[in-house]
Design an enzyme around this catalytic site. Sequence first.
Site, short mmCIF file in Angstrom:
data_model
loop_
_atom_site.label_atom_id
_atom_site.label_comp_id
_atom_site.label_asym_id
_atom_site.label_seq_id
_atom_site.Cartn_x
_atom_site.Cartn_y
_atom_site.Cartn_z
N ASN A 9 1.00 -0.91 -0.03
CA ASN A 9 -0.65 -0.22 -0.13
C ASN A 9 1.40 1.16 0.31
O ASN A 9 1.29 1.42 1.39
CB ASN A 9 -0.97 0.14 1.35
CG ASN A 9 -2.07 1.32 1.64
OD1 ASN A 9 -2.05 1.84 0.43
ND2 ASN A 9 -2.37 2.00 2.42
N LYS A 11 0.53 4.41 0.08
CA LYS A 11 -0.29 5.60 0.82
C LYS A 11 -0.32 6.35 -0.67
O LYS A 11 -0.66 6.60 -2.11
CB LYS A 11 0.38 5.78 1.81
CG LYS A 11 0.03 4.63 2.68
CD LYS A 11 -0.20 4.57 4.76
CE LYS A 11 -0.12 3.46 4.33
NZ LYS A 11 -0.08 3.82 6.19
N HIS A 91 -9.06 1.58 4.56
CA HIS A 91 -8.03 1.65 5.39
C HIS A 91 -7.86 2.96 6.84
O HIS A 91 -9.07 3.38 6.90
CB HIS A 91 -7.08 2.36 4.86
CG HIS A 91 -5.35 2.45 4.97
ND1 HIS A 91 -5.06 3.68 6.06
CD2 HIS A 91 -4.66 0.61 4.94
CE1 HIS A 91 -3.64 2.71 6.29
NE2 HIS A 91 -3.67 1.09 5.31
N GLU A 93 -6.34 5.18 7.80
CA GLU A 93 -6.32 6.56 6.88
C GLU A 93 -7.29 7.36 6.91
O GLU A 93 -7.64 8.09 6.97
CB GLU A 93 -4.96 6.55 7.31
CG GLU A 93 -3.19 6.72 7.71
CD GLU A 93 -2.57 5.53 6.86
OE1 GLU A 93 -1.93 5.76 5.32
OE2 GLU A 93 -1.59 4.98 7.24
N GLU A 163 -5.97 -5.36 10.39
CA GLU A 163 -4.63 -3.66 10.93
C GLU A 163 -4.79 -3.17 11.98
O GLU A 163 -5.64 -2.23 11.81
CB GLU A 163 -4.36 -3.02 9.60
CG GLU A 163 -4.20 -3.29 8.21
CD GLU A 163 -3.26 -2.36 7.22
OE1 GLU A 163 -2.34 -3.11 6.86
OE2 GLU A 163 -3.64 -1.04 7.13
N GLY A 169 2.63 2.01 10.53
CA GLY A 169 3.24 3.00 10.58
C GLY A 169 4.35 3.70 11.70
O GLY A 169 5.45 4.37 11.60
N SER A 209 3.47 -2.87 10.10
CA SER A 209 5.20 -2.69 10.59
C SER A 209 5.21 -4.56 10.38
O SER A 209 6.15 -5.10 10.19
CB SER A 209 5.53 -2.77 12.04
OG SER A 209 4.95 -1.39 11.76
#
Length: 246
Positions: A9, A11, A91, A93, A163, A169, A209
């Site tokens: 991904n 992003k 996601h 985010e 996730e 991240g 991660s």
Amino acid sequence: MRKPIIFGNWKMNKTNAQAQVFFDGVDAFANDKADYGVAVPFTALATSVNAAKNLHVAAENVHWAANGAYTGEISIEMLQEIGVKWVVLGHSERRQYFNETDADVNKKAAVAIEAGITPIVCVGETLFEFEADKTEEVVRKQVAGCLSGLKGDDVANLVIAYEPVWAIGTGKSATVEIAQNTCALVRDEVRNLFGGDVADKVRVQYGGSVKPDNIAEYMSQEDIDGALIGGASLEVDSFKAIIDAM
Ligand code: PEP
């Protein structure tokens, strides 16, 4: 037997030129041990689809409406026109910065499936929820909300990425035990909602991660069928190392 599925991904990273460099460096190394792909920004989709001979290419979002007054959004038809076959939905985010809800993800998943585009539906608890011991409650609710009203056969073909938000991240990956247990409960919720056959077929990824040096451990777990990978999907060498570790 579920085929492993590894997606990067990107992003909001990579221009078209940078995307081309990635495919030039990685595409030929994809083997048949897994489905490999990357989710790329809208602007790099056409370049990526043209460059990808072995890797799959996903959009990072789509709108549920066919067209209309949704400034800045992208429709299913626009993805279809350039040959995109996968889309990442929900996601964390998108949920955190753009207020995306399970109901939004559900509408997007339905239109994607209808169009023959496979959703990778993301779920996962925040650090606050994890520390309050709410992981199971949150994740089951997200799975149910995101998949509500979908047909079992369609759910069997999609991908769910677990996730934990606190591991994305941050360099802080979930222990293998946490990842396995939560992926198992994702599958269990699918079983409750759609039955055993669908639960046995749906592919569940862990994300947070994941790196070349820890992917094998995750992949050895019964309910982890793959990984969704942010940081380590950006560089040719690290993505190749992930492929090598499979
Ligand atoms: C992600 O972007 O979905 C992700 C898991 O990122 P990272 O691998 O960098 O934690």
